[in-house]
Design an enzyme around this catalytic site. Sequence first.
Site, mmCIF file in Angstrom:
data_model
loop_
_atom_site.group_PDB
_atom_site.id
_atom_site.type_symbol
_atom_site.label_atom_id
_atom_site.label_comp_id
_atom_site.label_asym_id
_atom_site.label_seq_id
_atom_site.Cartn_x
_atom_site.Cartn_y
_atom_site.Cartn_z
ATOM 1 N N CYS A 1 12.404 10.917 8.198
ATOM 2 C CA CYS A 1 12.250 10.483 9.588
ATOM 3 C C CYS A 1 13.516 10.689 10.385
ATOM 4 C CB CYS A 1 11.824 9.015 9.633
ATOM 5 S SG CYS A 1 12.941 7.908 8.751
ATOM 6 N N GLU B 1 8.772 1.199 11.444
ATOM 7 C CA GLU B 1 9.776 2.260 11.346
ATOM 8 C C GLU B 1 9.014 3.567 11.411
ATOM 9 O OE1 GLU B 1 11.616 5.194 10.370
ATOM 10 O OE2 GLU B 1 11.781 4.469 8.306
ATOM 11 N N LYS C 1 0.848 -1.193 0.000
ATOM 12 C CA LYS C 1 0.000 0.000 0.000
ATOM 13 C C LYS C 1 0.882 1.240 0.000
ATOM 14 C CE LYS C 1 -1.816 2.793 2.884
ATOM 15 N NZ LYS C 1 -1.886 4.029 2.042
ATOM 16 N N GLU D 1 7.594 15.906 16.121
ATOM 17 C CA GLU D 1 8.131 15.790 14.768
ATOM 18 C C GLU D 1 7.360 16.722 13.832
ATOM 19 O OE1 GLU D 1 9.645 12.229 11.889
ATOM 20 O OE2 GLU D 1 7.637 11.989 12.750
#
Length: 495
Positions: free
Chosen positions: A289, A255, A176, A390
């Site tokens: 990230c 992750e 996906k 973040e």
Amino acid sequence: MPGLPADEILIGGRWQRGAGQAMDTVNPADGTVLTTLHAADADQVDTAARAAAEAAADPAWRDLLPHRRAALLHRIAALVEDAADELSALQTADTGKTLAETRALALSAAATFRYTAAALETAEDAITPSRGEYLTLSVHEPIGVVGAVNPWNSPVASDAQKIAPALAGGNAVLLKPAAWTPLVSLALGRIIQRALIEAELPTALLSVLPGSGGVVGDAIVRHPLVGRIGFTGGTGTGRAIAHAAAEKLVPASLELGGKSPTIVRADADLEQALAGVMFGVFSSSGQSCVAGSRLFVAREIYDRFLAELVERVRKLRVGPGTDPDTQVGPLVHHRHRDSVAAYVDLAREEGGRVRCGGAAPEGDTYTAGAYYLPTVIDGLPPTARVCREEIFGPVLVALPYDDEEDLVRQANDSVYGLACGIWTRDHRAAWRLARRIDAGTVWINTYKQFSISTPFGGMKDSGLGTEKGRDAIRAYQRQKSLYWGTSDAPLPWAG
């Protein structure tokens, strides 16, 4: 532009129109619609999963010897490499990244398939030490059907890091891609399908199912035939996937997010550190990230270092990814640009000083795009939200530190533990800090360098498990123990 797909997605080895909602894919450099695709729906996920289970059990694939599977991976690597320019252009149009970066990502994907092929050819099972009159062996077998759910920031490389070891392990894959950036994943699907057809293998070994996480992602994760889940993305979604995997008692690798510290000691080579800090957070427009988004500088050089950093950041060239002079491209979507801008506004409200950037660039080049200037903020306590959450954009928060204990305390005071950068000439200090900082990856006098041969993962809210490295294949397999009796005598029976 050439290479844009028709309104088709890959379901169980067949290209067909999705039955879900229509999705516009938008070029973030100018706001134009590249194409419109229809997402998969839950029924099509079910169709893909059932076809994948049949393909995984097909003797043509199930019984294929490892070196033959490796040959397939080598062929995929060659095809990806041949198509690197087309994949690069497609990903730049879809994500806004520079052509230099997207070409590197396409070549990285090819290298991932090639390395995984080599790792597969040399993988060994074990004859374990016997403790009786029997031979004991440990072998690895496919899981069957695995789900791979990937983000929008580096799709082709992220896809390869899941698909390659999953196929190497003998599985079928339901991929996906992110709803914002499905185009390069669909192009990769065509490449892999071509390799499967050439090898006379079941094409249902890969499905590419774009759509929302709430519909397509959830259907993949919860499907009873999916025996493992690999996810890259936000921590909140990762927690939900971990919960769903726990309910099914299947493994998951996650992750997730990061708020990575970059450390500049007073003894650092300042030229190297300045370039490295900027690259660490502003390359990929901060949409990484591992972006080094928290800068810790020794107090005795803090003012001097920050003044020079701000001066250089102001000179970074912002523009479309197709311009070879561009260093910072647009953000992936206007909604994401607005999210980044909201964080900078929050920093101002919390008393932070915006030393440069802090707005969208002005001018005709930028009007319709999702651009945001590289931004440096200081004057905030480490407890401020922009120092802890973040942002996933070109925003750097700078903080001074007094000594090593203060540095370690501040750097580790985070729910995340993904990456860290250290700039110093003192190898002993580098070693101490590298071992004390909570991070899955530590770079010393460099940043954002990756190798497919080196495992990658995070600590704390940054994730669970690892990708890459030789063990990546084993993560997509089940381990089984075999006992082979060697005695002619019957087992003793106390009855």
